[in-house]
Design an enzyme around this catalytic site. Structure first.
Site, PDB file in Angstrom:
ATOM      1  CD  GLU A 105      95.164 -56.959  21.943  1.00 27.79           C
ATOM      2  OE1 GLU A 105      96.129 -57.275  22.673  1.00 27.79           O
ATOM      3  OE2 GLU A 105      94.112 -57.602  21.905  1.00 27.79           O
ATOM      4  CE  LYS A 162      97.391 -63.158  22.402  1.00 28.14           C
ATOM      5  NZ  LYS A 162      97.391 -62.979  23.864  1.00 28.14           N
ATOM      6  CE  LYS A 203      90.788 -57.520  22.672  1.00 27.99           C
ATOM      7  NZ  LYS A 203      91.710 -58.080  23.688  1.00 27.99           N
ATOM      8  CG  ASP A 263      99.420 -60.259  23.949  1.00 22.28           C
ATOM      9  OD1 ASP A 263      98.453 -60.063  23.180  1.00 22.28           O
ATOM     10  OD2 ASP A 263      99.664 -61.353  24.494  1.00 22.28           O
ATOM     11  CG  ASP A 285      91.342 -60.621  21.326  1.00 21.74           C
ATOM     12  OD1 ASP A 285      90.713 -60.756  22.392  1.00 21.74           O
ATOM     13  OD2 ASP A 285      92.406 -59.993  21.238  1.00 21.74           O
ATOM     14  CG  ASP A 287      95.804 -60.329  20.733  1.00 18.72           C
ATOM     15  OD1 ASP A 287      96.883 -59.832  20.349  1.00 18.72           O
ATOM     16  OD2 ASP A 287      95.456 -60.379  21.931  1.00 18.72           O
ATOM     17  NE  ARG A 345      95.203 -53.962  29.168  1.00 18.63           N
ATOM     18  CZ  ARG A 345      95.676 -54.637  30.202  1.00 18.63           C
ATOM     19  NH1 ARG A 345      96.399 -54.014  31.124  1.00 18.63           N
ATOM     20  NH2 ARG A 345      95.418 -55.917  30.351  1.00 18.63           N
TER      21      ARG A 345
HETATM   22  N1  BES Z   1      93.091 -61.186  23.850  1.00 21.08           N
HETATM   23  C1  BES Z   1      93.952 -61.351  24.954  1.00 21.08           C
HETATM   24  C2  BES Z   1      93.264 -61.999  26.164  1.00 21.08           C
HETATM   25  C3  BES Z   1      92.753 -63.391  25.997  1.00 21.08           C
HETATM   26  C4  BES Z   1      93.516 -64.460  26.442  1.00 21.08           C
HETATM   27  C5  BES Z   1      91.513 -63.644  25.458  1.00 21.08           C
HETATM   28  C6  BES Z   1      93.032 -65.749  26.321  1.00 21.08           C
HETATM   29  C7  BES Z   1      91.038 -64.932  25.329  1.00 21.08           C
HETATM   30  C8  BES Z   1      91.784 -65.981  25.772  1.00 21.08           C
HETATM   31  C9  BES Z   1      94.507 -59.986  25.392  1.00 21.08           C
HETATM   32  O1  BES Z   1      94.679 -59.065  24.379  1.00 21.08           O
HETATM   33  C10 BES Z   1      95.843 -60.219  25.987  1.00 21.08           C
HETATM   34  O2  BES Z   1      96.708 -60.642  25.291  1.00 21.08           O
HETATM   35  N2  BES Z   1      95.986 -59.937  27.264  1.00 21.08           N
HETATM   36  C11 BES Z   1      97.217 -60.085  27.943  1.00 21.08           C
HETATM   37  C12 BES Z   1      97.421 -58.867  28.807  1.00 21.08           C
HETATM   38  C13 BES Z   1      98.810 -58.742  29.379  1.00 21.08           C
HETATM   39  C14 BES Z   1      99.837 -58.574  28.287  1.00 21.08           C
HETATM   40  C15 BES Z   1      98.833 -57.553  30.325  1.00 21.08           C
HETATM   41  C16 BES Z   1      97.150 -61.357  28.777  1.00 21.08           C
HETATM   42  O3  BES Z   1      96.079 -61.690  29.289  1.00 21.08           O
HETATM   43  O4  BES Z   1      98.149 -62.041  28.859  1.00 21.08           O
HETATM   44 ZN    ZN Z   2      93.482 -59.291  22.738  1.00 18.27          ZN
HETATM   45 MN    MN Z   3      96.568 -59.293  23.414  1.00 23.83          MN
END
Ligand code: BES
Ligand code: ZN
Ligand code: MN
Length: 518
Positions: free
Chosen positions: A358, A286, A274, A356, A297, A279, A360
Site C-alpha cells: 500500500e 498480514k 510515508k 499489503d 509505518d 498497516d 507505494r
Molecule cells: N509496511 C510494510 C513494510 C514493512 C515491513 C515495514 C516490516 C517495516 C517492517 C509494507 O507496506 C509492506 O507490507 N510491504 C510488503 C510488500 C509486498 C506485499 C510486495 C512486504 O514487504 O512484504
Molecule cells: Zn506499509
Molecule cells: Mn503493507
C-alpha cells in the site's frame, strides 16, 4: 538538559560524574593518555588507571568503567568511556559513547555531569556529537507505564558541563553547535515519540494535529486536506488504500519559504514521508506476528516532520516542502480488493495484486503531486519493504535513485550526520516484475528483488526530477538498546535531512558570495 562550557583542570571539576573518553589501548600509555586522565589519576595516586586495568577496561567501544573517587578529586565519580580504535574514530563513535554515558549516569540518579571533550581537529563536530548523543541517549518513552512511577520520578541528568581541552577557546561557533545539536536531537526524539505512539492514538487526524502544533511553533505554513480534497486531487491510489478504514485520511503539506523574494523563487526541495499510521495489510492481511509493529509505518513522515522542525530555524535560501499522505491500511467491507484497478493522479493505472503493498500506492500519488512543484530535489522516505530489511538488516537505510549527484548528496549528508545509508540499484530489467495483464502495471511482483520492485514502482511517478527513495523498514526501529538508541523508534532520517539542507544552503551561499578580487 542544560549545557554549559567549562575550562581548566579536570581534577577540579565539581560534579557527580566526570566522563572521560579513552581510545583503545591508550589507558595506561603515558604519552597518549588524555591530559584530563593524567591529571585525575595523579590526584588518585594511580588508582584509577590501575583499577580500570584490573577490571579489564581497555578503551574498546562499548566499554564503560565507573570509579568512585571517595572525595579525592572534585568529581564524585569518574566514567571511563571506551571510544575504540583511534584510527577508526568518527564523531559517530563519540555520539554513541555519549549515549551510553548518559544512560549510565541516569541509572546512578546523577543530576549533573561533566564531559571532558577529546582534543579534535573539528571542535564543532565534537561538541555536536556529544550533545546529540547525550540528548538522544536520555530519551525514554514511558507515557503508558503506570508501574515504576518511582523510577520515572527519579532524578535525571539536568546539567551538563562540557570541559574544553587545553587551548580550546569557548568560541561563538561552539555555542551555536550546542544549540543546533540540541535542536536536532530534540526533533529526533519528537519523531521517535510520534512513531512509538500506538496507532490507536496516532491516527491520521492526530498526526495532522501534531504537524499543526509544530507549524504554529516554528512559523511554517501548513495545509491539511481531508477525504474530499484527496478525491478532488484525483489521487485514486491514495483513495484506494484509505477506503477500508474508518479513520479519516489526511493530506498534510508543510512549507518553508525564505523571506528573500529571489530565494523564495528558487526551485524547492520536497520531502515526502510515508504516513500509514497502521498497516494491517488490508485484505491481503498480514500475520499476527507481522502486524504487531505496524504502528511504525508512519516513521517516514515522522522523519520529515522532525527535519522540518529544524529546517524552519536553519532558514535556507530556497523553499522546502514536506508532504504526507496519512491513512490506515485496513480490511473491511469497504476495503480495496486484490484485482481492483486504481487510477492514479498521474493517470497511470495500477492492478492491485497485493493490498499489503500500500505504501507505494499512496507515495506514488504523493510523489506525482510533489513533482508538480518542479522540485530541484525530490526525496521520499518510507518503511516500504520487508525485503529491504532482509537485505540490509536493522541498521542500514536503503537509498535508491538514478540521479548520481542527488544520491551522492544524500549519502554524503548521511555519513556526516552519522546515519548509515547504502545505495541499491533500480535496474530497468526489473520493470518486468511489475507488468500487468490488464493495467499499466501491478503494485506487487515476485519476492525476488522486493525492495527494488518498490523503487521501480515509485520511479514511474517522478519523471526526470532528481529523486532519491529511502527505504527505512529496517532502521525505523532499533531491536535493542544500543548507544544513544532506546529499544523502539529511532527517528532515523531527521539528522540526514537536516545535514542535507545545511550543506545545500552552504553551497548556495558560497556560490552567491562575491568572488574576492586579489
Ligand atoms: N509496511 C510494510 C513494510 C514493512 C515491513 C515495514 C516490516 C517495516 C517492517 C509494507 O507496506 C509492506 O507490507 N510491504 C510488503 C510488500 C509486498 C506485499 C510486495 C512486504 O514487504 O512484504
Ligand atoms: Zn506499509
Ligand atoms: Mn503493507
Amino acid at each position: 538538559m542544560q549545557f554549559s562550557f567549562a575550562t581548566g583542570d579536570a581534577a577540579k571539576s565539581r560534579c557527580e560524574v566526570l566522563v572521560l573518553g579513552i581510545f583503545d589501548n591508550e589507558l595506561s600509555d603515558k604519552k597518549k593518555q588524555p591530559k584530563a586522565l593524567a591529571s585525575i589519576d595523579k590526584k588518585l595516586k594511580g588508582l584509577l588507571v590501575k583499577a580500570a586495568m584490573q577490571e579489564g577496561f581497555k578503551g574498546k567501544a562499548e566499554q564503560l568503567f565507573s570509579f568512585h573517587s571517595h572525595g579525592k578529586i572534585a568529581a564524585a565519580r569518574v566514567f571511563l568511556l571506551g571510544l575504540g580504535s583511534r584510527a577508526r574514530y568518527q564523531p559517530e563513535v563519540l555520539r554513541m559513547a555519549a549515549g551510553r554515558a548518559i544512560k549510565a549516569a541516569n541509572r546512578l540518579r546523577a543530576k549533573s555531569i561533566t564531559v571532558a571533550l577529546p582534543v579534535a581537529r573539528d571542535a564543532e563536530q565534537t561538541v555536536r556529537a556529544v550533545v546529540e548523543g547525550l540528548t538522544l541517549g536520555a530519551y525514554r518513552y514511558d507515557r503508558w507505564r503506570t508501574t515504576n512511577r518511582e523510577e520515572q520520578a527519579a532524578p535525571r541528568v539536568e546539567k551538563v558541563a562540557l570541559l574544553l581541552p587545553d587551548g580550546q577557546k569557548k568560541e561563538a561557533a561552539l555555542v551555536a553547535a550546542v544549540e543546533l545539536a540540541q535542536r536536532i536531537a530534540t526533533a529526533t526524539n519528537w519523531a521517535r515519540d510520534l512513531v512509538n505512539e500506538p496507532a490507536g492514538t496516532m491516527t491520521p487526524t492526530i498526526l495532522a494535529n501534531e504537524a499543526k502544533k509544530m507549524a504554529t511553533e516554528t512559523g511554517l505554513a501548513l495545509k491539511v486536506g481531508d477525504r474530499k480534497e484527496i478525491d478532488k486531487l484525483k489521487m485514486g491510489m491514495f483513495v484506494g488504500v484509505t477506503q477500508g478504514s474508518l479513520e479519516e485520511p489526511r493530506l498534510i503539506q508543510l512549507t518553508y519559504t525564505p523571506k528573500d523574494a529571489e530565494a523564495a523563487a528558487r526551485r524547492p526541495v520536497v520531502l515526502v514521508g510515508k504516513a500509514i499510521t497502521f498497516d494491517s495489510g488490508g485484505l491481503s492481511l498480514k500475520t499476527a506476528e507481522g502486524m504487531v509493529d505496524m504502528k511504525t509505518d508512519m516513521a517516514g513522515s515522522a522523519a520529515v516532520l522532525g527535519a522540518m522542525r529544524v529546517i524552519a530555524h536553519l532558514a535556507p535560501p530556497f523553499p522546502v516542502h514536506a508532504m504526507m499522505g496519512a491513512c490506515e491500511n485496513m480490511p473491511s467491507g469497504n476495503a480495496y480488493r486484490p484485482g481492483d484497478v486504481l487510477v492514479s493522479r498521474l493517470g497511470k493505472t495500477v492492478e492491485i495484486t497485493n493490498t499489503d503493498a500500500e505504501g507505494r500506492l499512496v507515495l506514488g500519488d504523493m510523489l506525482a503531486y510533489a513533482n508538480e512543484l518542479k522540485p530541484a530535489l525530490l526525496i521520499d522516505i518510507a518503511t516500504l519493504t520487508g525485503a529491504c530489511m532482509i537485505a540490509l538488516g536493522h541498521y542500514l537505510v536503503g537509498a535508491f535513485g538514478d540521479d548520481d549527484q542527488a544520491v551522492w548528496a544524500v549519502l554524503e549528508a548521511a555519513r556526516q550526520a552519522g546515519e548509515e545509508f547504502w545505495r541499491l540499484p533500480i535496474p530497468d530489467a526489473q520493470k518486468d516484475a511489475l507488468r500487468s495483464d490488464i493495467a499499466d502495471m501491478k503494485n506487487s511482483g515476485e519476492r525476488y528483488g522486493g525492495a527494488i520492485n518498490g523503487a521501480v514502482f515509485l520511479k514511474e511517478f517522478v519523471g526526470d526530477t532528481p529523486w532519491v527513495h529511502l527505504d527505512i523498514a529496517g532502521p525505523s526501529q532499533s531491536p535493542k538498546e544500543r548507544g544513544y538508541y532506546a529499544k523502539g523508534a529511532t527517528g532515523v532520517g531527521v539528522r540526514t535531512f537536516v545535514e542535507l539542507i545545511r550543506r545545500r544552503a552552504a553551497e548556495m551561499e558560497a556560490a552567491a558570495a562575491p568572488v574576492p578580487t586579489a
